[in-house]
Design a protein around this motif. Structure first.
Motif, PDB file in Angstrom:
ATOM      1  N   ASN A 144      17.674 -37.047  10.317  1.00 26.81           N
ATOM      2  CA  ASN A 144      17.473 -37.614   8.977  1.00 26.81           C
ATOM      3  C   ASN A 144      16.384 -38.680   8.975  1.00 26.81           C
ATOM      4  N   ILE A 145      16.382 -39.569   9.972  1.00 27.24           N
ATOM      5  CA  ILE A 145      15.350 -40.609   9.974  1.00 27.24           C
ATOM      6  C   ILE A 145      14.010 -40.078  10.472  1.00 27.24           C
ATOM      7  N   GLU A 146      14.050 -39.042  11.311  1.00 27.16           N
ATOM      8  CA  GLU A 146      12.796 -38.436  11.763  1.00 27.16           C
ATOM      9  C   GLU A 146      12.023 -37.839  10.591  1.00 27.16           C
ATOM     10  N   SER A 147      12.733 -37.331   9.603  1.00 26.79           N
ATOM     11  CA  SER A 147      12.029 -36.770   8.445  1.00 26.79           C
ATOM     12  C   SER A 147      11.262 -37.870   7.709  1.00 26.79           C
ATOM     13  N   LEU A 148      11.734 -39.102   7.787  1.00 29.14           N
ATOM     14  CA  LEU A 148      10.996 -40.217   7.175  1.00 29.14           C
ATOM     15  C   LEU A 148       9.723 -40.507   7.971  1.00 29.14           C
ATOM     16  N   ARG A 149       9.834 -40.465   9.299  1.00 30.30           N
ATOM     17  CA  ARG A 149       8.645 -40.685  10.130  1.00 30.30           C
ATOM     18  C   ARG A 149       7.656 -39.542   9.921  1.00 30.30           C
ATOM     19  N   SER A 150       8.154 -38.318   9.845  1.00 29.05           N
ATOM     20  CA  SER A 150       7.290 -37.153   9.603  1.00 29.05           C
ATOM     21  C   SER A 150       6.617 -37.252   8.241  1.00 29.05           C
ATOM     22  N   GLY A 151       7.364 -37.715   7.245  1.00 28.72           N
ATOM     23  CA  GLY A 151       6.781 -37.897   5.912  1.00 28.72           C
ATOM     24  C   GLY A 151       5.657 -38.921   5.926  1.00 28.72           C
ATOM     25  N   SER A 199       4.649 -43.290  17.162  1.00 27.80           N
ATOM     26  CA  SER A 199       3.660 -42.999  16.134  1.00 27.80           C
ATOM     27  C   SER A 199       4.256 -42.212  14.968  1.00 27.80           C
ATOM     28  N   PRO A 200       3.928 -42.588  13.753  1.00 29.44           N
ATOM     29  CA  PRO A 200       3.224 -43.803  13.373  1.00 29.44           C
ATOM     30  C   PRO A 200       4.146 -45.018  13.451  1.00 29.44           C
ATOM     31  N   GLU A 201       3.681 -46.036  14.154  1.00 31.36           N
ATOM     32  CA  GLU A 201       4.464 -47.252  14.334  1.00 31.36           C
ATOM     33  C   GLU A 201       4.651 -47.970  13.005  1.00 31.36           C
ATOM     34  N   GLY A 202       5.800 -48.624  12.887  1.00 30.36           N
ATOM     35  CA  GLY A 202       6.049 -49.460  11.722  1.00 30.36           C
ATOM     36  C   GLY A 202       6.744 -48.777  10.561  1.00 30.36           C
ATOM     37  N   VAL A 203       6.981 -47.469  10.641  1.00 34.14           N
ATOM     38  CA  VAL A 203       7.701 -46.769   9.571  1.00 34.14           C
ATOM     39  C   VAL A 203       9.122 -47.331   9.499  1.00 34.14           C
ATOM     40  N   SER A 204       9.601 -47.575   8.289  1.00 36.95           N
ATOM     41  CA  SER A 204      10.943 -48.118   8.091  1.00 36.95           C
ATOM     42  C   SER A 204      11.938 -47.027   7.744  1.00 36.95           C
ATOM     43  N   ALA A 205      13.164 -47.245   8.159  1.00 36.66           N
ATOM     44  CA  ALA A 205      14.299 -46.405   7.759  1.00 36.66           C
ATOM     45  C   ALA A 205      15.504 -47.337   7.673  1.00 36.66           C
ATOM     46  N   TYR A 206      16.468 -46.959   6.864  1.00 38.62           N
ATOM     47  CA  TYR A 206      17.663 -47.779   6.674  1.00 38.62           C
ATOM     48  C   TYR A 206      18.901 -46.918   6.892  1.00 38.62           C
TER      49      TYR A 206
END
Length: 120
Positions: A106-113, A42-49
């Motif tokens: 680094n990618i967790e901050s995108l999910r948190s955002g 959660s939240p499912e579907g968040v993208s990161a590269y």
């Protein structure tokens, strides 16, 4: 013993991400490949590269996988080196030492955002 790439892949999966796509072809000199990740937590579907970055000091012809020195993180498919590193960079040396979790941070901050954006 796992390679830095294998350590990174394991860490990604253990932390609720799936490698959705890997781009190898048609890339600029500065990137060996780009991994598109999708959050399965959660939240499912968040993208990161994640961009496997080529050493800018590498000289001469380069084979696939050669001269890669770091992993850059971004929230969108990177069109430039700067964009590829917009959410942080971790060296393969650090990943080799067992610090793949720095990439996850680094990618967790995108999910948190994304959580903050949708108000969870």
């Amino acid at each position: 013993m796992k390679t830095p790439r294998e350590k990174l892949e394991s860490c990604i999966v253990e932390n609720g991400w799936r490698i959705e796509n890997v781009q190898y072809d048609g890339l600029d000199w500065w990137v060996d490949e780009i991994w598109e990740l999708r959050s399965i937590w959660s939240p499912e579907g968040v993208s990161a590269y994640l961009s496997l970055l080529v050493d800018p000091l590498h000289e001469g012809a380069r084979r696939k996988g050669q001269g890669v020195w770091a992993v850059g993180c971004s929230g969108e498919s990177p069109a430039s080196l700067e964009k590829a590193c917009s959410n942080g960079t971790v060296t393969l040396n650090e990943i080799s030492k067992g610090n793949a979790i720095e990439v996850i941070d680094n990618i967790e901050s995108l999910r948190s955002g994304a959580i903050n954006d949708i108000g969870l």
